[in-house]
Design an enzyme around this catalytic site. Structure first.
Site, PDB file in Angstrom:
ATOM      1  N   TYR A 122       0.870  -1.180   0.000  1.00 16.10           N
ATOM      2  CA  TYR A 122       0.000   0.000   0.000  1.00 16.10           C
ATOM      3  C   TYR A 122       0.908   1.230   0.000  1.00 16.10           C
ATOM      4  CZ  TYR A 122      -4.636   1.924   0.048  1.00 16.10           C
ATOM      5  OH  TYR A 122      -5.792   2.555  -0.331  1.00 16.10           O
ATOM      6  N   HIS A 154       3.319   4.463  -0.570  1.00 18.26           N
ATOM      7  CA  HIS A 154       3.128   5.914  -0.637  1.00 18.26           C
ATOM      8  C   HIS A 154       4.501   6.565  -0.790  1.00 18.26           C
ATOM      9  CE1 HIS A 154       4.498   5.839   3.488  1.00 18.26           C
ATOM     10  NE2 HIS A 154       3.513   5.021   3.818  1.00 18.26           N
ATOM     11  N   GLY A 177       6.462   7.871   1.239  1.00 21.55           N
ATOM     12  CA  GLY A 177       7.481   7.467   2.216  1.00 21.55           C
ATOM     13  C   GLY A 177       8.265   6.262   1.704  1.00 21.55           C
ATOM     14  N   HIS A 178       7.551   5.255   1.190  1.00 17.98           N
ATOM     15  CA  HIS A 178       8.226   4.072   0.642  1.00 17.98           C
ATOM     16  C   HIS A 178       9.079   4.456  -0.576  1.00 17.98           C
ATOM     17  CE1 HIS A 178       4.431   2.270   2.431  1.00 17.98           C
ATOM     18  NE2 HIS A 178       5.353   1.560   3.037  1.00 17.98           N
ATOM     19  N   ASP A 231       9.569   4.956  11.756  1.00 14.97           N
ATOM     20  CA  ASP A 231       9.489   3.861  12.728  1.00 14.97           C
ATOM     21  C   ASP A 231      10.819   3.797  13.481  1.00 14.97           C
ATOM     22  OD1 ASP A 231       6.809   2.457  11.998  1.00 14.97           O
ATOM     23  OD2 ASP A 231       7.795   2.839  10.093  1.00 14.97           O
ATOM     24  N   GLN A 279      11.839   0.682  15.410  1.00 13.72           N
ATOM     25  CA  GLN A 279      12.149  -0.403  14.471  1.00 13.72           C
ATOM     26  C   GLN A 279      13.599  -0.277  13.993  1.00 13.72           C
ATOM     27  OE1 GLN A 279       9.389  -2.073  11.432  1.00 13.72           O
ATOM     28  NE2 GLN A 279      10.416  -0.641  10.083  1.00 13.72           N
ATOM     29  N   SER A 331       1.596   7.552   5.870  1.00 14.33           N
ATOM     30  CA  SER A 331       1.420   6.201   6.404  1.00 14.33           C
ATOM     31  C   SER A 331       0.316   5.497   5.635  1.00 14.33           C
ATOM     32  CB  SER A 331       1.034   6.288   7.889  1.00 14.33           C
ATOM     33  OG  SER A 331       0.532   5.037   8.331  1.00 14.33           O
ATOM     34  N   ARG A 345      -1.784   3.714   6.868  1.00 17.08           N
ATOM     35  CA  ARG A 345      -2.988   3.725   7.702  1.00 17.08           C
ATOM     36  C   ARG A 345      -3.756   5.048   7.607  1.00 17.08           C
ATOM     37  NH1 ARG A 345       0.572   0.416  11.162  1.00 17.08           N
ATOM     38  NH2 ARG A 345      -0.457  -1.571  11.572  1.00 17.08           N
TER      39      ARG A 345
HETATM   40  P1  AMP Z   1       5.583  -0.258   6.193  1.00 17.31           P
HETATM   41  O1  AMP Z   1       5.114  -0.615   4.825  1.00 17.31           O
HETATM   42  O2  AMP Z   1       4.657   0.660   6.935  1.00 17.31           O
HETATM   43  O3  AMP Z   1       6.061  -1.430   6.996  1.00 17.31           O
HETATM   44  O4  AMP Z   1       6.892   0.622   5.969  1.00 17.31           O
HETATM   45  C1  AMP Z   1       7.967   0.125   5.210  1.00 17.31           C
HETATM   46  C2  AMP Z   1       9.146   1.042   5.396  1.00 17.31           C
HETATM   47  O5  AMP Z   1       8.788   2.358   4.974  1.00 17.31           O
HETATM   48  C3  AMP Z   1       9.600   1.170   6.852  1.00 17.31           C
HETATM   49  O6  AMP Z   1      11.023   1.218   6.892  1.00 17.31           O
HETATM   50  C4  AMP Z   1       8.997   2.467   7.277  1.00 17.31           C
HETATM   51  O7  AMP Z   1       9.700   3.106   8.324  1.00 17.31           O
HETATM   52  C5  AMP Z   1       9.104   3.268   5.993  1.00 17.31           C
HETATM   53  N1  AMP Z   1       8.150   4.371   6.008  1.00 17.31           N
HETATM   54  C6  AMP Z   1       6.809   4.308   6.224  1.00 17.31           C
HETATM   55  N2  AMP Z   1       6.276   5.538   6.223  1.00 17.31           N
HETATM   56  C7  AMP Z   1       7.308   6.405   6.018  1.00 17.31           C
HETATM   57  C8  AMP Z   1       7.407   7.811   5.927  1.00 17.31           C
HETATM   58  N3  AMP Z   1       6.336   8.599   6.053  1.00 17.31           N
HETATM   59  N4  AMP Z   1       8.622   8.347   5.712  1.00 17.31           N
HETATM   60  C9  AMP Z   1       9.726   7.564   5.597  1.00 17.31           C
HETATM   61  N5  AMP Z   1       9.691   6.226   5.664  1.00 17.31           N
HETATM   62  C10 AMP Z   1       8.509   5.644   5.880  1.00 17.31           C
END
Ligand code: AMP
Length: 280
Positions: A29, A31, A33-34, A147, A150, A182, A184
């Site tokens: 999903y 965005h 950030g990824h 995170d 993490q 995020s 979410r």
């Molecule tokens: P997730 O899919 O939520 O498990 O996130 C995968 C990776 O993307 C993790 O290393 C998160 O910390 C990073 N991530 C998620 N949201 C952001 C964001 N807004 N900015 C930077 N990295 C992000």
């Protein structure tokens, strides 16, 4: 762009990749950030592998595993457009086949903050990330500062278990109004979405207080709570002013600086955010 699901498929495709290889672990999903992690990986590495796996082991029994948002076709289109070399989409059966019983437990740094609210969460995270590191044989792995705990857990694990890999941290990507991006966020109602930037505002207010000379950690926490109190729909689970490495709660912010962090519910949606106070 190659897309694989099995371990054998991954190993075959991996063998053909130019090195160094960068890994971006995600739950999909996707965005901005990824995509910032993907760009950081492309800058540092010759090839980029993205994994998409909603890891059941890191969700508690009352958490949102079944409801976690998923859109694989859209994710693949975004990764193709971004120029990613290989996408690994393992199933739960591939990651946790029958008889699976080996877990990675990063004992201390997993305990406070998110670990305190989500028992077993970081055991699930550390285990799946160790598997991703082993399976992809990446040279670098990219994680978001979003995170923060993490990152601390993964860095500790990589050091303790001698993974021959560099952990790279990428700054938190935000919407124009400061809300951390995020997967979410889609669950927020319009009204909740309107109030959600209160998390970032609370962190900035605390940072301003710190920069004005405040070193009392409880007062810094109170600054964050004061800002969050202005968001009528926000239900604060915790605010923290902790040591940036041990993550232990502080009485006084020392020359090591601090990690400010929080978890806040808007309705059923749980948002987290954080900011590092640099030591002075
Ligand atoms: P997730 O899919 O939520 O498990 O996130 C995968 C990776 O993307 C993790 O290393 C998160 O910390 C990073 N991530 C998620 N949201 C952001 C964001 N807004 N900015 C930077 N990295 C992000």
């Amino acid at each position: 762009m190659h897309t694989v699901t099995t371990i054998d498929g991954l190993r075959t495709a991996r063998a053909g990749l130019a090195e160094p290889v960068g890994l971006v672990p995600t739950m999909g999903y996707l965005h901005e950030g990824h995509l910032a992690l993907v760009r950081a990986a492309q800058e540092r590495c010759e090839s980029v592998v993205v994994s998409i796996f909603v890891n059941p082991a890191q969700f508690g029994p009352n958490e949102d595993l079944a409801k976690y948002p998923r859109d694989i076709p859209r994710d693949l289109a975004l990764l193709e457009e971004a120029g990613v070399d290989l996408v690994w989409l393992p199933t739960s059966e591939v990651m946790y086949p029958e008889g699976f019983q080996t877990w990675v437990d990063v004992s201390e740094v997993s305990q406070p903050l998110e670990g305190g609210m989500r028992p077993g969460h970081f055991r699930g995270v550390a285990t799946v990330v160790a598997k991703l590191f082993n399976a992809t044989e990446a040279h670098f792995a990219f994680f978001g500062q979003k995170d923060a705990q993490q990152v601390a857990v993964i860095k500790r694990m990589a050091r303790d278990l001698n993974f021959p890999l560099g952990v790279v941290v990428v700054p938190t990507q935000r919407e124009a109004d400061g809300l951390a991006r995020s997967s979410r966020n889609v669950f927020l109602s319009a009204e909740e979405r309107g109030q959600a930037p209160a998390l970032y505002r609370a962190l900035i207010a605390a940072k301003d207080a710190y920069e004005a000379g405040e070193r009392n950690a409880e007062k810094i926490r109170r600054v964050m709570l004061g800002t969050l109190a202005g968001a009528s729909l926000a239900q604060v689970q915790y605010v923290s002013c902790a040591h940036p490495e041990t993550l232990a709660e502080l009485d006084t912010v020392s020359a090591d600086g601090a990690l400010l962090s929080m978890a806040v519910y808007f309705g059923k949606t749980r948002l987290i955010d954080n900011l590092v106070l640099e030591g002075q």
